[in-house]
Enzyme design. Structure first.
Site, PDB file in Angstrom:
ATOM      1  CG  PHE A 113      -0.238   0.784   2.495  1.00  0.00           C
ATOM      2  CD1 PHE A 113      -0.326   1.355   3.152  1.00  0.00           C
ATOM      3  CD2 PHE A 113       0.547  -0.600   3.306  1.00  0.00           C
ATOM      4  CE1 PHE A 113       0.009   2.125   4.231  1.00  0.00           C
ATOM      5  CE2 PHE A 113       0.888  -0.210   4.898  1.00  0.00           C
ATOM      6  CZ  PHE A 113       0.531   1.240   4.454  1.00  0.00           C
ATOM      7  CE  LYS A 114       4.363   0.782   5.223  1.00  0.00           C
ATOM      8  NZ  LYS A 114       4.936   0.088   5.956  1.00  0.00           N
ATOM      9  CG  ASP A 115       4.158   0.498  -4.401  1.00  0.00           C
ATOM     10  OD1 ASP A 115       5.293   1.250  -4.070  1.00  0.00           O
ATOM     11  OD2 ASP A 115       3.125  -0.570  -4.668  1.00  0.00           O
ATOM     12  CB  THR A 146       8.534   2.248   4.604  1.00  0.00           C
ATOM     13  OG1 THR A 146       7.187   2.187   5.333  1.00  0.00           O
ATOM     14  CG2 THR A 146       8.964   3.869   4.291  1.00  0.00           C
TER      15      THR A 146
END
Length: 469
Positions: A113-115, A146
């Site tokens: 999801f950090k993309d 991350t």
């Protein structure tokens, strides 16, 4: 848009300064001075917008005055497209049961999801630094995803050197290789002989005293203390809600979280006008927030290493942003509380009034490894759908804590299961294949430096590699 510190004793800053600042000078975190507000009619009118156009509606008020509207539009189109994300919907919903969904946030370049935030953050940095004719050093600590997302998001930045610390031997092989196989003279992976919290403490100490950079560079944060990450993550709450009948009916979300950043984005979406009835803090055995929510006791325990490494965090930095609101944005009162919390030997209680305000919206659950694997098996048996272990914790918490079965419950699917071989093997599943763009990951050459958990050693390494000319 101006930003203020949660501790009330730092200057107000514009967005470009907040992007480059990380922690405020008083040790606090930056938050918007005023939260943009949207009416239900406005939100409803966005129902048919593609992800990029919706993102522009949500994000532009936060950057207005620092980033031109057309420049933001171009960045969003470069980030949220089918070349960069492996699904045309960008953030597709997967139905598990009646009114139960997983929001798949793992179709980006590093399968996490950090993309969503870090791909945009890299472009925002390039834009701001080019305008200011400055160079910076990115320093971050990662417990898993991350680091690779930050490196992928900033590897092409012309004015950045990036140093990512991870705990040696305590991230999965796929996670490690996604960091250490990216080629670039400006990319430096440091494996710390310690745990994530030691790495995070070194990052915080370096931001507090940047003299090792000789006054020639500024440190920039890519961890979720950077407001730009929260800002970008708000969008997918709006996107998922609009796809399931929002804003005409409320949603509930279960969020696997360690550092409280992803779930704080949901809280912000609600403050902006999106009807959200419940937010569930889903955590593993490193359960500092669950213990606070359940029994009003804030105690920092020793870190446990689990099959959900992205949540192996003993102190949730972003929780301070919620506390700021619970304390009616009284920065000086919060500064006193945060000083108490910084003494990790103390046990701290919130007032019943503050805790009741939090419990109006938030529920929580801590899930151990056995229950995590069991949930992976249960969902696979029900639907043939393989969850990653972090998302499994989210689904378990959603099912245990759900208040209202008549509205959609959306668990954030934070990562692809291929990144977590240990959990997949413990569940007895066949290992999924890496997506095409990562198919040769295990054959790529790695580059990393193993260093002791010593601040001066790490800072000397950074200075040597920043000023190598």
């Amino acid at each position: 848009m101006k930003y203020i510190s949660t501790r009330g004793n730092a200057p107000e800053l514009a967005f470009d300064e907040v992007l480059l600042t990380g922690l405020a000078k008083d040790g606090g975190l930056y938050v918007p001075k005023e939260v943009p507000q949207f009416t239900l009619e406005e939100i409803e009118s966005w129902r048919d917008l593609p992800y990029t156009e919706l993102a522009h509606k949500v994000i532009y008020p936060f950057v207005e005055g620092c980033v031109e509207a057309d420049a933001l539009k171009q960045m969003l189109e470069e980030v949220y497209n089918n070349t960069n994300f492996g699904h045309k919907a960008i953030a597709p919903l997967q139905q598990l049961d009646h009114n139960e969904y997983v929001l798949e946030l793992f179709h980006g370049p590093t399968l996490a999801f950090k993309d969503f935030a870090l791909q945009l953050l890299g472009r925002l940095l390039d834009y701001v630094l080019e305008k200011r004719q400055e160079k910076v050093v990115i320093m971050g600590a990662t417990s898993g995803d991350t680091g690779s997302a930050a490196i992928e998001g900033t590897k092409a930045c012309q004015n950045v050197d990036i140093f990512i610390l991870h705990p040696y031997g305590k991230v999965s092989e796929v996670q490690r290789r996604q960091m250490t196989t990216v080629v670039g003279d400006n990319i430096h992976n440091i494996a710390i002989e310690g745990n994530f919290d030691q790495a995070q403490d070194m990052v915080k100490a370096s931001f507090g005293d940047q003299s090792f950079l000789r006054g020639e560079r500024k440190l920039v944060a890519v961890n979720s203390i950077n407001w730009a990450r929260i800002m970008a993550q708000i969008v997918y709450y709006f996107y998922s809600s609009l796809n399931l009948g929002g804003p005409l009916r409320p949603m509930a979300y279960s969020v696997p979280t360690g550092n409280f950043g992803d779930i704080f984005a949901g809280y912000m979406a609600r403050k902006m006008g999106l009807p959200i009835e419940q937010l569930i803090i889903a955590t593993n055995e490193n359960d500092v927030l669950h213990r606070l929510m359940a029994s009003n006791l804030y105690e920092v325990h020793s870190l446990k290493h689990t099959i959900t490494p992205s949540m192996d965090i003993a102190v949730s930095s972003n929780f301070e942003r919620l506390l700021f609101d619970l304390y009616d944005r009284d920065g000086l009162a919060l500064a006193d509380l945060m000083n108490q919390m910084a003494d990790r030997t103390q046990s701290i209680e919130l007032s019943e009034e503050k805790l009741a305000k939090a419990r109006d919206l938030f529920d929580s659950l801590a899930v151990n490894e056995e229950a995590t694997v069991e949930t992976m098996k249960q969902v696979f048996d029900e639907s043939g759908y393989l969850l990653d272990p972090h998302t499994a914790i989210g689904v378990k918490a959603a099912r245990e804590c759900r208040r209202n079965a008549n509205i959609p419950m959306i668990t954030l699917g934070t990562a692809h299961p291929v990144k977590f071989e240990d959990a997949v093997n413990r569940g007895g599943f066949d290992m999924p294949k890496l997506p095409h763009h990562l198919s040769d990951l295990m054959d790529r050459e790695e580059r990393l430096e193993v260093l002791p958990a010593d601040l001066k050693t790490v800072q000397d390494f950074m200075a040597q590699n920043t000023f190598k000319d």
